[in-house]
Design a protein around this motif. Structure first.
Motif, PDB file in Angstrom:
ATOM      1  N   SER A   2      17.666  35.757 -31.692  1.00 14.08           N
ATOM      2  CA  SER A   2      18.773  36.310 -30.621  1.00 14.08           C
ATOM      3  C   SER A   2      19.345  34.927 -29.794  1.00 14.08           C
ATOM      4  O   SER A   2      19.035  33.942 -30.118  1.00 14.08           O
ATOM      5  CB  SER A   2      17.866  37.122 -29.443  1.00 14.08           C
ATOM      6  OG  SER A   2      16.875  36.127 -28.743  1.00 14.08           O
ATOM      7  N   GLU A   3      20.452  35.321 -29.406  1.00 19.24           N
ATOM      8  CA  GLU A   3      21.348  34.230 -28.666  1.00 19.24           C
ATOM      9  C   GLU A   3      20.458  33.651 -27.648  1.00 19.24           C
ATOM     10  O   GLU A   3      20.643  32.404 -27.436  1.00 19.24           O
ATOM     11  CB  GLU A   3      22.526  34.927 -28.225  1.00 19.24           C
ATOM     12  CG  GLU A   3      23.604  33.724 -27.657  1.00 19.24           C
ATOM     13  CD  GLU A   3      24.942  34.311 -27.194  1.00 19.24           C
ATOM     14  OE1 GLU A   3      25.695  33.651 -26.468  1.00 19.24           O
ATOM     15  OE2 GLU A   3      24.877  35.481 -27.558  1.00 19.24           O
ATOM     16  N   SER A   4      19.747  34.110 -26.998  1.00 16.13           N
ATOM     17  CA  SER A   4      18.961  33.629 -25.759  1.00 16.13           C
ATOM     18  C   SER A   4      17.698  32.670 -26.503  1.00 16.13           C
ATOM     19  O   SER A   4      17.750  31.576 -25.625  1.00 16.13           O
ATOM     20  CB  SER A   4      18.214  34.750 -24.974  1.00 16.13           C
ATOM     21  OG  SER A   4      17.211  35.506 -25.456  1.00 16.13           O
ATOM     22  N   PHE A   5      17.208  32.996 -27.474  1.00 20.82           N
ATOM     23  CA  PHE A   5      16.038  32.187 -28.057  1.00 20.82           C
ATOM     24  C   PHE A   5      16.789  30.961 -28.506  1.00 20.82           C
ATOM     25  O   PHE A   5      16.089  29.905 -28.498  1.00 20.82           O
ATOM     26  CB  PHE A   5      15.481  33.036 -29.246  1.00 20.82           C
ATOM     27  CG  PHE A   5      14.378  32.165 -29.829  1.00 20.82           C
ATOM     28  CD1 PHE A   5      12.973  32.297 -29.360  1.00 20.82           C
ATOM     29  CD2 PHE A   5      14.373  31.449 -31.012  1.00 20.82           C
ATOM     30  CE1 PHE A   5      11.998  31.592 -29.924  1.00 20.82           C
ATOM     31  CE2 PHE A   5      13.567  30.646 -31.474  1.00 20.82           C
ATOM     32  CZ  PHE A   5      12.273  30.776 -30.968  1.00 20.82           C
ATOM     33  N   TYR A   6      18.284  31.125 -29.239  1.00 18.38           N
ATOM     34  CA  TYR A   6      18.695  30.083 -29.898  1.00 18.38           C
ATOM     35  C   TYR A   6      19.219  29.169 -28.465  1.00 18.38           C
ATOM     36  O   TYR A   6      18.771  27.857 -28.896  1.00 18.38           O
ATOM     37  CB  TYR A   6      19.923  30.443 -30.237  1.00 18.38           C
ATOM     38  CG  TYR A   6      20.705  29.340 -30.941  1.00 18.38           C
ATOM     39  CD1 TYR A   6      20.275  28.836 -32.344  1.00 18.38           C
ATOM     40  CD2 TYR A   6      21.678  28.546 -30.312  1.00 18.38           C
ATOM     41  CE1 TYR A   6      21.151  27.557 -32.969  1.00 18.38           C
ATOM     42  CE2 TYR A   6      22.512  27.730 -30.836  1.00 18.38           C
ATOM     43  CZ  TYR A   6      21.996  27.164 -31.910  1.00 18.38           C
ATOM     44  OH  TYR A   6      22.699  26.010 -32.521  1.00 18.38           O
ATOM     45  N   ASN A   7      19.497  29.643 -27.685  1.00 12.47           N
ATOM     46  CA  ASN A   7      20.023  28.747 -26.529  1.00 12.47           C
ATOM     47  C   ASN A   7      18.808  27.988 -25.915  1.00 12.47           C
ATOM     48  O   ASN A   7      18.833  26.851 -25.160  1.00 12.47           O
ATOM     49  CB  ASN A   7      20.756  29.511 -25.475  1.00 12.47           C
ATOM     50  CG  ASN A   7      22.039  29.983 -26.003  1.00 12.47           C
ATOM     51  OD1 ASN A   7      22.679  29.312 -26.921  1.00 12.47           O
ATOM     52  ND2 ASN A   7      22.526  31.025 -25.569  1.00 12.47           N
TER      53      ASN A   7
END
Length: 277
Positions: free
Chosen positions: A153-158
């Protein structure tokens, strides 16, 4: 999360028609370092290092064969009805670490019985080498872009993955999507296990067999959780993942064996060979 693929080349060296792949070199490197550590430990304990070399020579082919058999059994539907030779086409992929461990330890057990050695002594010596080899070997999966988890997910990546080296994130970018680097999760867990086993062995001098038993428990705990993230699992039936079931059974088996060996007096020596008083 979307990304632009820039995969690393799986081929390390191209010599005419001969391709030398990173995967094979990485696996061989792990096996060599493991053997080096194990032979030095056998010499420190006053054991002929030739024994360890012989075990590795016999165990590696047995491990590969059993790893393939294990995989084919649990992926039987893929091969039934197809050409018979496809079951042996290991170059097309398809081996399982639990099958490899079965083959390797069965070979070691037979060898120690033939040579009159203690299986538990040898198992304690090789346990750190095995988990180190597994830690290194996972980077072969990394080069092949396999054994990864689901999309990130984008949040996990960030929050997490952006802090990883760029080459890892790029290699986990497959078909325009970034996937969980489960190879890295398991590799880090195994490196931690390697350090733990060395400390246990040299600082606490546990009873014979319990370094190996600790390896089984530590590896199985990590494998259980990492397997739940992977997208290429073997399944017993439904959503029941084979590696997770095997991991739970191994943890229970290891604990029972450790308790039983102590209770009946089979664990009557310490790792260094001194008798338990």
């Amino acid at each position: 999360m979307a990304c632009t693929p820039e995969a690393l080349d799986r081929v390390l060296i191209q010599l005419g028609p001969l391709s030398i792949y990173w995967y094979g070199v990485i696996i061989a490197t792990g096996a060599f370092l493991g053997l080096l550590i194990a032979t030095r430990e056998t010499e420190r304990l006053g054991i002929k290092k030739d024994y360890m070399v012989d075990i590795v020579v016999y165990a590696i082919p047995a491990a590969i064969i059993c790893a393939r058999i294990y995989y084919v059994i649990f992926e039987w539907e893929r091969y039934v009805g197809g050409p018979w030779w496809s079951m042996f086409a290991i170059w097309e992929g398809g081996i399982a670490i639990h099958g490899a461990l079965i083959g390797a330890f069965a070979t070691a057990y037979l060898y120690t019985k033939i040579k009159g050695l203690s299986f538990w002594m040898i198992a304690d010596i090789v346990a750190p080498s095995i988990i180190l080899g597994q830690a290194i070997g996972r980077w072969g999966n990394f080069m092949n872009q396999e054994a990864h988890g689901g999309p990130v997910s984008e949040s996990f990546y960030n929050n997490y993955m952006q802090y990883l080296p760029n080459f890892i994130n790029q290699q986990m970018c497959i078909d325009g999507t970034i996937y969980h680097p489960t190879f890295l999760y398991e590799s880090l867990w195994n490196i931690s296990g390697f350090i733990l086993l060395l400390v246990l062995r040299h600082k606490f001098n546990p009873r014979r067999g319990e370094v190996f038993i600790s390896y089984i428990i530590w590896y199985s705990i990590g494998r259980f959780y990492v397997e739940g993230l992977r997208t290429d699992s073997l399944y017993l039936f439904g959503e029941l993942r084979t590696a997770q079931v095997i991991s739970v059974l191994l943890i229970i088996f290891a604990i029972v064996v450790m308790i039983y060996r102590r209770k009946v007096g089979l664990a009557n020596k310490y790792y260094n060979g001194k008798k338990v008083k």
